[in-house]
Write an enzyme that holds these catalytic residues in place. Structure first.
Site, mmCIF file in Angstrom:
data_model
loop_
_atom_site.group_PDB
_atom_site.id
_atom_site.type_symbol
_atom_site.label_atom_id
_atom_site.label_comp_id
_atom_site.label_asym_id
_atom_site.label_seq_id
_atom_site.Cartn_x
_atom_site.Cartn_y
_atom_site.Cartn_z
ATOM 1 N N ASP A 16 0.831 -1.214 0.000
ATOM 2 C CA ASP A 16 0.000 0.000 0.000
ATOM 3 C C ASP A 16 0.864 1.263 0.000
ATOM 4 O O ASP A 16 1.991 1.260 0.479
ATOM 5 C CB ASP A 16 -0.915 -0.020 1.238
ATOM 6 C CG ASP A 16 -2.099 0.924 1.083
ATOM 7 O OD1 ASP A 16 -2.354 1.394 -0.035
ATOM 8 O OD2 ASP A 16 -2.771 1.187 2.104
ATOM 9 N N ASN A 18 1.257 3.417 -2.888
ATOM 10 C CA ASN A 18 1.795 3.836 -4.192
ATOM 11 C C ASN A 18 1.307 5.222 -4.588
ATOM 12 O O ASN A 18 2.063 6.045 -5.100
ATOM 13 C CB ASN A 18 1.366 2.853 -5.286
ATOM 14 C CG ASN A 18 1.975 1.480 -5.109
ATOM 15 O OD1 ASN A 18 2.849 1.292 -4.271
ATOM 16 N ND2 ASN A 18 1.511 0.521 -5.892
ATOM 17 N N GLY A 19 0.023 5.467 -4.362
ATOM 18 C CA GLY A 19 -0.566 6.756 -4.741
ATOM 19 C C GLY A 19 0.055 7.897 -3.952
ATOM 20 O O GLY A 19 0.401 8.944 -4.513
ATOM 21 N N ARG A 29 -0.555 9.102 -10.060
ATOM 22 C CA ARG A 29 -0.576 7.910 -9.201
ATOM 23 C C ARG A 29 0.080 6.686 -9.847
ATOM 24 O O ARG A 29 0.737 5.892 -9.177
ATOM 25 C CB ARG A 29 -2.022 7.557 -8.829
ATOM 26 C CG ARG A 29 -2.688 8.556 -7.904
ATOM 27 C CD ARG A 29 -4.144 8.158 -7.651
ATOM 28 N NE ARG A 29 -4.241 6.827 -7.083
ATOM 29 C CZ ARG A 29 -4.140 6.570 -5.767
ATOM 30 N NH1 ARG A 29 -3.952 7.523 -4.904
ATOM 31 N NH2 ARG A 29 -4.240 5.325 -5.340
ATOM 32 N N HIS A 33 2.650 3.160 -8.860
ATOM 33 C CA HIS A 33 2.454 1.734 -9.160
ATOM 34 C C HIS A 33 3.643 1.187 -9.964
ATOM 35 O O HIS A 33 4.098 0.068 -9.730
ATOM 36 C CB HIS A 33 1.162 1.520 -9.947
ATOM 37 C CG HIS A 33 -0.080 1.982 -9.233
ATOM 38 N ND1 HIS A 33 -0.356 1.641 -7.930
ATOM 39 C CD2 HIS A 33 -1.117 2.771 -9.635
ATOM 40 C CE1 HIS A 33 -1.522 2.185 -7.568
ATOM 41 N NE2 HIS A 33 -1.991 2.888 -8.580
ATOM 42 N N LEU A 127 10.042 -21.182 -4.858
ATOM 43 C CA LEU A 127 9.178 -20.243 -4.132
ATOM 44 C C LEU A 127 7.818 -20.236 -4.808
ATOM 45 O O LEU A 127 7.734 -20.221 -6.034
ATOM 46 C CB LEU A 127 9.806 -18.831 -4.189
ATOM 47 C CG LEU A 127 8.912 -17.634 -3.859
ATOM 48 C CD1 LEU A 127 8.502 -17.645 -2.386
ATOM 49 C CD2 LEU A 127 9.625 -16.314 -4.180
ATOM 50 N N ARG A 188 -5.036 -1.762 9.046
ATOM 51 C CA ARG A 188 -6.255 -2.544 8.762
ATOM 52 C C ARG A 188 -5.910 -3.644 7.755
ATOM 53 O O ARG A 188 -4.872 -3.597 7.098
ATOM 54 C CB ARG A 188 -7.371 -1.643 8.231
ATOM 55 C CG ARG A 188 -6.978 -0.792 7.043
ATOM 56 C CD ARG A 188 -8.160 0.023 6.508
ATOM 57 N NE ARG A 188 -7.731 0.949 5.491
ATOM 58 C CZ ARG A 188 -7.471 2.257 5.711
ATOM 59 N NH1 ARG A 188 -7.622 2.776 6.919
ATOM 60 N NH2 ARG A 188 -7.075 3.033 4.732
ATOM 61 N N SER A 190 -8.107 -4.672 5.267
ATOM 62 C CA SER A 190 -8.710 -4.387 3.956
ATOM 63 C C SER A 190 -9.133 -5.646 3.175
ATOM 64 O O SER A 190 -8.827 -5.785 1.987
ATOM 65 C CB SER A 190 -7.756 -3.533 3.110
ATOM 66 O OG SER A 190 -7.497 -2.310 3.748
HETATM 67 C C1 IPE Z 1 -5.465 -2.682 -0.142
HETATM 68 O O1 IPE Z 1 -5.107 -1.360 -0.339
HETATM 69 C C2 IPE Z 1 -5.469 -3.416 -1.440
HETATM 70 C C3 IPE Z 1 -4.166 -3.618 -2.063
HETATM 71 C C4 IPE Z 1 -3.011 -3.278 -1.562
HETATM 72 C C5 IPE Z 1 -4.194 -4.271 -3.332
HETATM 73 P P1 IPE Z 1 -6.215 -0.207 -0.487
HETATM 74 O O2 IPE Z 1 -5.490 1.062 -0.629
HETATM 75 O O3 IPE Z 1 -7.156 -0.576 -1.556
HETATM 76 O O4 IPE Z 1 -6.972 -0.320 0.903
HETATM 77 P P2 IPE Z 1 -7.758 0.763 1.743
HETATM 78 O O5 IPE Z 1 -8.791 1.358 0.831
HETATM 79 O O6 IPE Z 1 -6.767 1.786 2.191
HETATM 80 O O7 IPE Z 1 -8.337 0.012 2.896
HETATM 81 C C1 IPE Z 2 -1.535 0.238 -3.374
HETATM 82 O O1 IPE Z 2 -1.333 1.610 -3.423
HETATM 83 C C2 IPE Z 2 -1.777 -0.369 -4.749
HETATM 84 C C3 IPE Z 2 -3.167 -0.776 -4.996
HETATM 85 C C4 IPE Z 2 -4.128 -0.793 -4.121
HETATM 86 C C5 IPE Z 2 -3.481 -1.216 -6.349
HETATM 87 P P1 IPE Z 2 -2.542 2.637 -3.443
HETATM 88 O O2 IPE Z 2 -2.901 2.882 -4.858
HETATM 89 O O3 IPE Z 2 -3.634 2.168 -2.579
HETATM 90 O O4 IPE Z 2 -1.851 3.930 -2.830
HETATM 91 P P2 IPE Z 2 -2.447 4.911 -1.753
HETATM 92 O O5 IPE Z 2 -2.940 4.080 -0.606
HETATM 93 O O6 IPE Z 2 -3.554 5.668 -2.428
HETATM 94 O O7 IPE Z 2 -1.306 5.785 -1.369
HETATM 95 MG MG MG Z 3 -4.076 2.414 -0.604
#
Ligand code: IPE
Ligand code: IPE
Ligand code: MG
Length: 240
Positions: A16, A18-19, A29, A33, A127, A188, A190
């Protein structure tokens, strides 16, 4: 490679942040990724070097389909690119690729590619890299219940126990995760591996996924190594 004691057998990761990583750099964003894939490569490589036999990555949740269409589209492109580009690397490193989740949600060409990589790498044995795609822990449990009801062989209620239930989960061939790592500080789960994580040790780091590399991974593993897992029991002599 440094010696680490008490390594987990199965590491699961919620990748989590990346954005936010991209946001901090005023980048779109998707750049987060893209850089996150480098982290995937480094973590996969390190897992293999350490002889940890199971790694499961949460790459795309069922709920992630609700993101803006343009982000979803780019994520699908990246997934395809990853499968094309890293397939040789998986073969070279004897890594078995497995996808879990509702793969039927993906466009047909991606489904085919996923299945192809799974088949081609099926005999690899160093693996098992499991990638959760369009995955939801609740859906997985509901799906298992539906399959059980359909399955004449398990017709009797008394035959349903933890052992037989497990066979209906996507993770039937995997041990439960010993360690769950979540990056970006969110505390969490998720909707990830809800059933399987009953006794999983949880490690949350503020590091954003694109910055989570070998050093950060080794720190998580070292933290895990210091944990005392009790599984509901008591430590040897705590009778007083
Ligand atoms: C969880 O991250 C899903 C993945 C890492 C693929 P999210 O960014 O979607 O989760 P929430 O919305 O913060 O709970
Ligand atoms: C996790 O990073 C990747 C995916 C859920 C696909 P996010 O895209 O959720 O990045 P944030 O949480 O918005 O920073
Ligand atoms: Mg996220």
């Amino acid at each position: 490679m440094m010696e680490i004691k008490n390594l987990p057998r199965h590491v699961a990761i919620i990748m989590d942040g990346n954005g936010r990583w991209a946001r901090l750099r005023n980048l779109p964003r998707i750049e987060g990724h893209i850089t996150g894939i480098e982290s995937v490569r480094e973590v996969v490589k390190t897992t293999k070097e350490l002889n940890i036999p199971f790694l499961t990555l949460y790459a795309f949740s069922k709920e992630n389909w609700n993101r803006p269409e343009s982000e979803v589209r780019k994520l699908l492109e990246l997934l395809e690119l990853y499968l094309d580009k890293d397939y040789p690397l998986l073969m070279e490193n004897n890594i078995r690729f497995k996808a879990i989740g509702e793969i039927e949600d993906f466009p047909e060409n991606i489904q085919k590619k996923i299945e192809w990589v799974m088949e081609e790498t099926d005999k690899n044995s160093s693996l098992t890299l499991t990638v959760a795609l369009s995955y939801s822990g609740r859906s997985e449990i509901i799906r298992a219940v539906k399959e059980i009801l359909k399955d004449a062989k398990v017709g009797k209620i008394e035959d349903i126990d933890e052992q037989s239930f497990k066979k209906y989960l996507y993770t039937k061939d995997l041990p439960d995760p010993d360690l769950l790592i979540r990056t970006s500080g969110e505390k969490r789960v998720s909707n990830f591996l809800l059933y399987q994580m009953a006794y999983t040790e949880i490690y949350v780091t503020d590091t954003l996924w694109p910055d989570f590399r070998k050093k950060e991974y080794l720190e998580a593993l070292a933290d895990y190594a210091r944990r005392e897992r009790r599984f509901g029991t008591v430590k040897e002599d705590s009778s007083g």
